[in-house]
Design a protein around this motif. Structure first.
Motif, PDB file in Angstrom:
ATOM      1  N   ASP A 104      -3.207  -0.415  -4.210  1.00 38.17           N
ATOM      2  CA  ASP A 104      -3.868   0.607  -3.409  1.00 38.17           C
ATOM      3  C   ASP A 104      -2.879   1.689  -3.010  1.00 38.17           C
ATOM      4  N   LEU A 124      -2.514   5.537  -0.462  1.00 32.80           N
ATOM      5  CA  LEU A 124      -3.067   6.493   0.492  1.00 32.80           C
ATOM      6  C   LEU A 124      -2.401   7.828   0.200  1.00 32.80           C
ATOM      7  N   VAL A 127       0.873  -1.170   0.000  1.00 30.60           N
ATOM      8  CA  VAL A 127       0.000   0.000   0.000  1.00 30.60           C
ATOM      9  C   VAL A 127       0.908   1.216   0.000  1.00 30.60           C
ATOM     10  N   THR A 168      -8.994   1.105   2.431  1.00 32.23           N
ATOM     11  CA  THR A 168      -7.837   0.232   2.222  1.00 32.23           C
ATOM     12  C   THR A 168      -8.015  -1.072   2.988  1.00 32.23           C
TER      13      THR A 168
END
Length: 262
Positions: free
Chosen positions: A96, A98, A77, A110
């Motif tokens: 994914d 952030l 991530v 997530t």
């Protein structure tokens, strides 16, 4: 539960992420932290985590460089300050991300995505290797797509019937005004470009230019002074003829502080 490593060169970013992950004690077990890509590489190969939260722009070794050297590939991530162009690349490759500063609501999504991935693996054990290979293939494609393009030394602008090549070292900054983006030289010349700010942010060398707001990219080698502004923002004065002053955007403050060690 995912055995997890946090990799980010910003201590505040790691602390914030760790606090946010504390809400999910049944989902994440934090087994390590690293302050740059080189430390992250060593930790991942030694501890073999299920998952890493990974920054991209880091000293010693970037997140991309670290991933390309791994022999053991966990789930990834990204925690990134990259613009929408890069985020689109992450989405298209099923990776994914952030966007900093990380918010609770986005982290929830997530976690949901990770739970869905884990559920699919548990329900289809016979397809686990296929799923992991697909994940890793997508990750490698994303890394290739995001690698720096061929270095450039000038920007072309059209003036009348001529095309001028403006050396990067002669550029003070770029500024967006409505639908147009202008290039401003140190001697005060202003030229209309055919690029958007996001494309320039991708095209320009990151060791020479920095995006400081949605409307401005500056030549970091041509800064005269930096002053703290309100709400974590900065006022930056350039060395161009007009000594142009610009206010950084709120989401770009951390990148400025990290670069200049403010």
């Amino acid at each position: 539960m995912f055995k997890t490593i946090l990799i980010d060169d910003e201590k505040l970013a790691i602390n914030r992420l760790e606090r946010l992950l504390g809400k999910y004690t049944d989902t994440f077990e934090i087994i390590g932290r690293a302050n740059n890509g080189a430390e992250g590489l060593s930790l991942v190969e030694t501890l073999r985590p299920d998952l890493i939260f990974l920054d991209i722009e880091m000293p010693v070794m970037t997140g991309f460089e670290m991933l390309s050297r791994l022999t053991f590939m966990p789930l990834v991530v990204f925690a990134t300050a990259f613009d929408e162009y890069a985020i689109k690349a992450f989405e298209e490759n099923s990776i994914d991300y952030l966007l900093k500063p990380i918010e609770h609501e986005r982290l929830d999504k997530t976690v949901q995505k990770l739970m869905l991935w884990q559920s699919n693996v548990v329900q289809k054990v016979e397809q686990t290797n296929h799923q992991e290979n697909l994940f890793n293939d997508n990750l490698m494609k994303m890394i290739e797509a995001m690698k720096p393009k061929k270095a450039i030394s000038s920007i072309s602008v059209k003036t009348g019937s001529k095309i001028l090549l403006i050396d990067l070292q002669d550029i003070s900054h770029f500024e967006a005004d409505d639908k147009y983006v202008f290039l401003i030289t140190l001697d005060g010349q202003k030229y209309l470009t055919s690029y958007t700010i996001s494309i320039l942010a991708e095209k320009l060398p990151s060791n020479q230019f920095l995006q400081i707001s949605r409307a401005n990219i500056i030549n970091i080698q041509k800064i005269k002074e930096i002053e703290k502004h309100f709400n974590g923002k900065f006022q930056i004065t350039m060395k161009d003829k007009a000594q142009s002053k610009m206010i950084s955007g709120g989401t770009f403050g951390e990148a400025i502080k990290a670069l200049f060690e403010i």
